[in-house]
Design a protein around this motif. Structure first.
Motif, PDB file in Angstrom:
ATOM      1  N   SER A   1       0.816  -1.227   0.000  1.00  0.00           N
ATOM      2  CA  SER A   1       0.000   0.000   0.000  1.00  0.00           C
ATOM      3  C   SER A   1       0.840   1.263   0.000  1.00  0.00           C
TER       4      SER A   1
ATOM      5  N   GLU B   1       3.122   4.305   1.340  1.00  0.00           N
ATOM      6  CA  GLU B   1       3.175   5.107   2.563  1.00  0.00           C
ATOM      7  C   GLU B   1       1.807   5.608   3.000  1.00  0.00           C
ATOM      8  N   LYS B   2       0.760   5.245   2.250  1.00  0.00           N
ATOM      9  CA  LYS B   2      -0.572   5.764   2.569  1.00  0.00           C
ATOM     10  C   LYS B   2      -1.209   5.037   3.752  1.00  0.00           C
TER      11      LYS B   2
END
Length: 314
Positions: A219, A221-222
């Motif tokens: 995913s 760094e979100k």
């Protein structure tokens, strides 16, 4: 005889006053005389009890009081005088007090800069010796336990400018944590238990930092990322140290640094970049970390890397 009956009657009133020889006015005069004599004898006693030098100082003061008050000098403020103090501060007992004098306060000590530097240097040497002794104790504890000795290559100890740094690093087939989790392996817990017991031997506080390699999550760094993972692993290590017997008040800072500070900068994906760093801080580093916005530097990475390479070659 008839005219005599018309004569006016004159009445003379005589005001009698008490006093004279037996009055009380003399008592006031006598009291004034006794007061003056007491002041005179007190003055004579003071003059007789004061040394010649003090008398000269008193005489000089009354000649030029402003000069003595500003410039100081021998006078009634000397310690040998029966009149303590002098100048602006009557509590002083040595010499005249000038306007430029500083009040040292009840606990202030006057020491030269060289004396202060010598004391600080001695304290730094004593602290360094304590940290070196702690390093030797941890190394001896690891060597004494066969179950932990096999992980010696993953345990790096060195003295830096911040204090004693203890790093527990991953190997390819021997990770400290479960893959992509903050779950400690059993042997990692044993190592942290041993370190936790030893850290109580010194009064220094500690800083923990978690590090990962540069392998990203799917995913990115979100969502949950290496930042959260490194922080969670640092906290898991903190809990293991406390469970091993370390005083929880010794922890000053716990941070997750993700892959921002790589151990092997040439290979960001090297498993050795996954590590826990424990810094037993010296006084200077502790004061810096205690300040708002303070930081704990991580140095000597090259030296630690050389130690790993040397150990692996053995």
């Amino acid at each position: 005889m008839a005219d005599e009956g018309l004569r006016p009657v004159i009445v003379k009133k005589v005001n009698k006053t008490s006093g004279g020889h037996h009055g009380g006015a003399w008592k006031i005069a006598y009291a004034d005389f006794v007061t003056a004599m007491m002041a005179f004898f007190l003055l004579m006693w003071l003059l007789g009890s004061t040394t010649k030098g003090d008398l000269q100082g008193i005489a000089e003061y009354f000649k030029t009081p402003l000069k003595v008050a500003m410039a100081g000098g021998s006078g009634s403020g000397d310690s040998s005088s029966v009149i303590q103090g002098g100048g602006r501060d009557l509590t002083r007992k040595v010499g005249q007090v000038t306007k430029s004098d500083l009040d040292p306060g009840p606990k202030r000590l006057y020491t030269s800069k060289s004396d202060t530097a010598a004391v600080q240097a001695e304290m730094a040497r004593a602290e360094l010796n304590r940290l070196k002794a702690l390093k030797q104790k941890i190394e001896a504890a690891i060597d004494a336990r066969p179950a932990l000795k096999q992980f010696k290559n993953q345990l790096l100890l060195d003295i830096t400018t911040e204090g004693l740094r203890i790093q527990i690093v991953d190997e390819q087939n021997r990770p400290m944590f479960a893959l992509a989790k903050a779950e400690l392996q059993p042997y990692t817990k044993d190592i942290l238990f041993e370190i936790g017991r030893a850290l109580n031997d010194v009064p220094n506080r500690i800083s923990l930092s978690g590090h990962t390699d540069a392998t990203p999550y799917a995913s990115g760094e979100k969502g949950y990322s290496n930042w959260e993972l490194s922080a969670d692993r640092a906290n898991a290590s903190r809990r293991a140290l406390i469970a091993g017997g370390m005083d929880e008040a010794k922890v000053l800072r716990v941070v997750g640094l993700s892959s921002a500070v790589l151990f092997d900068k040439a290979d960001p994906f090297n498993p050795i970049n996954r590590r826990i760093s424990i810094i037993v801080m010296n006084k200077k580093a502790e004061e810096s970390a205690s300040k708002d916005g303070g930081s704990v530097e991580v140095t000597n990475e090259a030296q630690a890397r050389q130690e790993v390479v040397g150990a692996a070659a053995q």
